[in-house]
Design a protein around this motif. Structure first.
Motif, mmCIF file in Angstrom:
data_model
loop_
_atom_site.group_PDB
_atom_site.id
_atom_site.type_symbol
_atom_site.label_atom_id
_atom_site.label_comp_id
_atom_site.label_asym_id
_atom_site.label_seq_id
_atom_site.Cartn_x
_atom_site.Cartn_y
_atom_site.Cartn_z
ATOM 1 N N ARG A 1 -71.819 -11.380 50.408
ATOM 2 C CA ARG A 1 -71.231 -10.043 50.353
ATOM 3 C C ARG A 1 -70.042 -9.933 51.309
ATOM 4 O O ARG A 1 -69.000 -9.370 50.957
ATOM 5 C CB ARG A 1 -72.267 -8.975 50.682
ATOM 6 N N ARG B 1 -63.540 -1.863 42.861
ATOM 7 C CA ARG B 1 -64.825 -1.401 43.367
ATOM 8 C C ARG B 1 -65.778 -2.574 43.576
ATOM 9 O O ARG B 1 -65.736 -3.557 42.841
ATOM 10 C CB ARG B 1 -65.470 -0.425 42.378
ATOM 11 N N LEU B 2 -66.641 -2.431 44.574
ATOM 12 C CA LEU B 2 -67.697 -3.414 44.814
ATOM 13 C C LEU B 2 -69.037 -2.717 44.682
ATOM 14 O O LEU B 2 -69.286 -1.705 45.336
ATOM 15 C CB LEU B 2 -67.568 -4.039 46.204
ATOM 16 N N GLU B 3 -69.909 -3.270 43.840
ATOM 17 C CA GLU B 3 -71.242 -2.722 43.639
ATOM 18 C C GLU B 3 -72.282 -3.775 44.000
ATOM 19 O O GLU B 3 -72.260 -4.888 43.475
ATOM 20 C CB GLU B 3 -71.433 -2.286 42.185
ATOM 21 N N SER B 4 -73.170 -3.425 44.925
ATOM 22 C CA SER B 4 -74.259 -4.320 45.308
ATOM 23 C C SER B 4 -75.312 -3.511 46.041
ATOM 24 O O SER B 4 -74.981 -2.678 46.888
ATOM 25 C CB SER B 4 -73.751 -5.453 46.209
ATOM 26 N N ASN B 5 -76.567 -3.751 45.714
ATOM 27 C CA ASN B 5 -77.658 -3.046 46.377
ATOM 28 C C ASN B 5 -78.055 -3.708 47.690
ATOM 29 O O ASN B 5 -78.826 -3.144 48.464
ATOM 30 C CB ASN B 5 -78.880 -2.976 45.453
ATOM 31 N N THR C 1 -64.285 -3.583 38.509
ATOM 32 C CA THR C 1 -65.568 -3.492 39.205
ATOM 33 C C THR C 1 -66.153 -4.877 39.437
ATOM 34 O O THR C 1 -66.288 -5.668 38.499
ATOM 35 C CB THR C 1 -66.575 -2.651 38.401
ATOM 36 N N SER D 1 -69.532 -6.799 40.773
ATOM 37 C CA SER D 1 -70.960 -6.595 41.015
ATOM 38 C C SER D 1 -71.561 -7.871 41.592
ATOM 39 O O SER D 1 -71.288 -8.966 41.091
ATOM 40 C CB SER D 1 -71.687 -6.226 39.716
ATOM 41 N N SER E 1 -75.277 -9.699 42.930
ATOM 42 C CA SER E 1 -76.736 -9.617 42.930
ATOM 43 C C SER E 1 -77.303 -11.030 42.953
ATOM 44 O O SER E 1 -76.561 -12.010 42.972
ATOM 45 C CB SER E 1 -77.236 -8.864 41.690
ATOM 46 N N ARG F 1 -70.240 -10.587 38.893
ATOM 47 C CA ARG F 1 -69.685 -10.050 37.646
ATOM 48 C C ARG F 1 -68.415 -9.269 37.953
ATOM 49 O O ARG F 1 -68.393 -8.471 38.887
ATOM 50 C CB ARG F 1 -70.699 -9.143 36.940
ATOM 51 N N HIS G 1 -65.711 -6.819 35.982
ATOM 52 C CA HIS G 1 -65.525 -6.054 34.739
ATOM 53 C C HIS G 1 -64.232 -5.259 34.790
ATOM 54 O O HIS G 1 -63.887 -4.668 35.816
ATOM 55 C CB HIS G 1 -66.693 -5.092 34.526
ATOM 56 N N THR H 1 -66.148 -8.551 30.681
ATOM 57 C CA THR H 1 -66.926 -8.909 31.865
ATOM 58 C C THR H 1 -67.047 -10.419 31.969
ATOM 59 O O THR H 1 -67.477 -11.085 31.021
ATOM 60 C CB THR H 1 -68.342 -8.306 31.814
#
Length: 221
Positions: free
Chosen positions: A55, A75-79, A114, A116, A118, A128, A130, A190
Motif C-alpha cells: 500500500r 483514487r486509491l481503494e483498499s480496506n 480508480t 484497488s 487487496s 486493479r 479501472h 479494468t
C-alpha cells in the motif's frame, strides 16, 4: 550543484528542473529498453523480492502520478491500512505507473481512474486499475500485451510512445509468478494483476502455534 536550488534565480531554477526532468525521462527510457531486450531474449525481466508494504509503495507512485497529471483524479481503494509481503518494490511501482498512465491516456478525462488493492484467498496481492471510457475492441484486447501494440488514436496523441507499457506490465507480473488480464465493456476497462507473495508459507508447527496464540491470547511454547 544542481540541488542547491535556494541559491538559484527563478530562471536558473526552471532550467535545472527541465534538466532533471529530461534526465529522468532518459533514464526511464533506457531502463525500458533494457527490460524489453531482456524479455525478448527470453531471460525475463529481473525482479528482486523483498519485504515491503504494497500500500505504501502504491500510494507513493500515485502521488507522483498526480503531480505529473494535474487536473486528473486518481483514487486509491483498499480496506487494509498496510499490505505487507515480499515483492519487488521498484517493479510494483513501475507496474502501477504503467497501468495508471495507460488509464489516464485512454480513459474518459472527466472521470477518475480508480486503483484497488487487496489480497486473494491465497495471500497474493491483487491490483486493479479501472477507467471509464469506450470499450476496447475485442480484436485488440487479445494483443494488448504484445510489444508495440497501442490503442486507437495513440499514434496521433502520443507519437513518441513506444507501445511497451502493457508488455512490461505483463513481464513484471510473470517475473513475480503472477498474471494480468483485462476486462472491457460499456462500463469501462479494468486491468487486474495478481502477484503471489514470495514469502515462504509457514510450516505446520508455526501454523499450530499461531492458532494457539489466537485462541488463548498467550504465546505458545
Amino acid at each position: 550543484m544542481l540541488q542547491r536550488r535556494e541559491e538559484l534565480t527563478p530562471a536558473q531554477a526552471n532550467a535545472v528542473n527541465r534538466i532533471l526532468r529530461s534526465a529522468a525521462r532518459i533514464d526511464a527510457l533506457a531502463g525500458l529498453l533494457i527490460d524489453f531486450t531482456y524479455a525478448r531474449l527470453g531471460k525475463g525481466i529481473p525482479a528482486r523480492a523483498s519485504a515491503m508494504d504494497a500500500r505504501a509503495i502504491v500510494e507513493r507512485a500515485i502521488d507522483e502520478l498526480r503531480e505529473t497529471n494535474p487536473g486528473r483524479e486518481i483514487r486509491l481503494e483498499s480496506n487494509a491500512a498496510a499490505l505487507s509481503g515480499s515483492w519487488d518494490p521498484g517493479r510494483v511501482s513501475q507496474l502501477l505507473s504503467n497501468l495508471v498512465s495507460n488509464a489516464l491516456q485512454y480513459g474518459a478525462r472527466d472521470a477518475p481512474v480508480t486503483v484497488s488493492l487487496s489480497r486473494d484467498a491465497a495471500g497474493a496481492l491483487e491490483v486493479r486499475v479501472h477507467n471509464q471510457g469506450p470499450a476496447i475492441a475485442a480484436g485488440l484486447r487479445q494483443h494488448l500485451f504484445e510489444p508495440h501494440r497501442r490503442g486507437e488514436g495513440a499514434e496521433s496523441a502520443h507519437p513518441r510512445g513506444l507501445g511497451l507499457g502493457l508488455f512490461i506490465v505483463r513481464e513484471i507480473a510473470r517475473a513475480h509468478g503472477g498474471s494480468v488480464e483485462v476486462r472491457s465493456d460499456a462500463q469501462g476497462t479494468t486491468f487486474a494483476v495478481n502477484l503471489p507473495d514470495a514469502r515462504p508459507p509457514p510450516v505446520s508447527g508455526d501454523v499450530d502455534r499461531q492458532r494457539e496464540t489466537v485462541a488463548t491470547g498467550l504465546p505458545a511454547v
